[in-house]
Design a protein around this motif. Structure first.
Motif, mmCIF file in Angstrom:
data_model
loop_
_atom_site.group_PDB
_atom_site.id
_atom_site.type_symbol
_atom_site.label_atom_id
_atom_site.label_comp_id
_atom_site.label_asym_id
_atom_site.label_seq_id
_atom_site.Cartn_x
_atom_site.Cartn_y
_atom_site.Cartn_z
ATOM 1 N N SER A 299 5.892 1.378 7.787
ATOM 2 C CA SER A 299 5.756 2.546 8.792
ATOM 3 C C SER A 299 5.411 3.801 8.055
ATOM 4 N N TRP A 300 5.384 4.135 6.797
ATOM 5 C CA TRP A 300 4.745 5.189 6.377
ATOM 6 C C TRP A 300 3.322 5.162 6.162
ATOM 7 N N VAL A 301 2.649 4.093 6.503
ATOM 8 C CA VAL A 301 1.089 4.029 6.231
ATOM 9 C C VAL A 301 0.508 4.327 7.696
ATOM 10 N N GLU A 302 -0.320 5.374 7.645
ATOM 11 C CA GLU A 302 -1.258 5.517 8.680
ATOM 12 C C GLU A 302 -2.508 4.502 8.870
ATOM 13 N N LYS B 187 -7.189 1.556 7.215
ATOM 14 C CA LYS B 187 -8.692 1.315 7.496
ATOM 15 C C LYS B 187 -9.583 1.636 6.420
ATOM 16 N N SER B 188 -9.362 2.882 5.968
ATOM 17 C CA SER B 188 -10.032 3.471 4.968
ATOM 18 C C SER B 188 -10.264 2.572 3.717
ATOM 19 N N PHE C 88 0.870 -1.102 -0.009
ATOM 20 C CA PHE C 88 0.072 -0.197 0.126
ATOM 21 C C PHE C 88 0.938 1.238 -0.029
ATOM 22 N N ALA C 89 1.881 1.105 0.942
ATOM 23 C CA ALA C 89 2.840 2.394 1.062
ATOM 24 C C ALA C 89 3.504 2.777 -0.426
ATOM 25 N N ALA D 227 -13.222 0.776 1.769
ATOM 26 C CA ALA D 227 -13.383 1.081 0.596
ATOM 27 C C ALA D 227 -13.334 -0.311 -0.347
ATOM 28 N N THR D 228 -12.653 -1.332 -0.165
ATOM 29 C CA THR D 228 -12.488 -2.507 -1.042
ATOM 30 C C THR D 228 -13.083 -3.574 -0.302
ATOM 31 N N GLY D 229 -13.931 -3.407 0.706
ATOM 32 C CA GLY D 229 -14.592 -4.471 1.293
ATOM 33 C C GLY D 229 -13.952 -5.585 2.121
ATOM 34 N N ARG D 230 -12.409 -5.029 2.422
ATOM 35 C CA ARG D 230 -11.625 -6.079 3.161
ATOM 36 C C ARG D 230 -11.529 -5.704 4.794
ATOM 37 N N PHE D 231 -12.237 -5.215 5.124
ATOM 38 C CA PHE D 231 -12.472 -4.608 6.462
ATOM 39 C C PHE D 231 -13.188 -5.806 7.290
ATOM 40 N N SER D 232 -12.686 -6.313 8.447
ATOM 41 C CA SER D 232 -13.344 -7.199 9.069
ATOM 42 C C SER D 232 -13.124 -6.826 10.770
#
Length: 108
Positions: free
Chosen positions: A89-92, A97-98, A12-13, A102-107
């Motif tokens: 470490s660069w990813v907040e 979470k957002s 992601f970063a 948005a991609t339906g991967r949140f559990s």
């Protein structure tokens, strides 16, 4: 952080744009275990390495660094771990979470 989460955050970063659109398939992106994916991560991020002390390896990008201990002489594994930890470490947490929502991967 699990290896899966570390790979996800590093990818992601490296590959997400300002709209959180990711240019690689994060389900299969595995720089911890795939030399090809590790090279993609390094090229995209500009991460390089230095040996700060015997038995250690540091990943750095000019603004930060992560040091890891080389285990069983496996420099490649240490490089992958350090690079992934630095990129991750660069990813907040909120950005991650957002994206997951948005991609339906949140559990929960």
């Amino acid at each position: 952080m699990t290896d899966k989460e570390l790979n996800l955050r590093a990818g992601f970063a490296a590959f997400a744009d300002s709209n959180r659109v990711v240019a690689v398939n994060l389900d299969t992106f595995d720089p911890l275990n795939s030399p090809e994916d590790l090279i993609k991560l390094l090229v995209q991020t500009g991460i390089s390495f230095t040996p700060p002390r015997d038995g250690e390896l540091a990943a750095e990008n000019g603004t930060g660094s992560v040091e890891v201990t080389i285990q069983n002489g496996d420099i490649n594994a240490a490089a992958a771990r350090a690079a992934c930890e630095l990129a991750a470490s660069w990813v907040e947490d909120d950005d991650m979470k957002s994206w997951q929502i948005a991609t339906g991967r949140f559990s929960r």
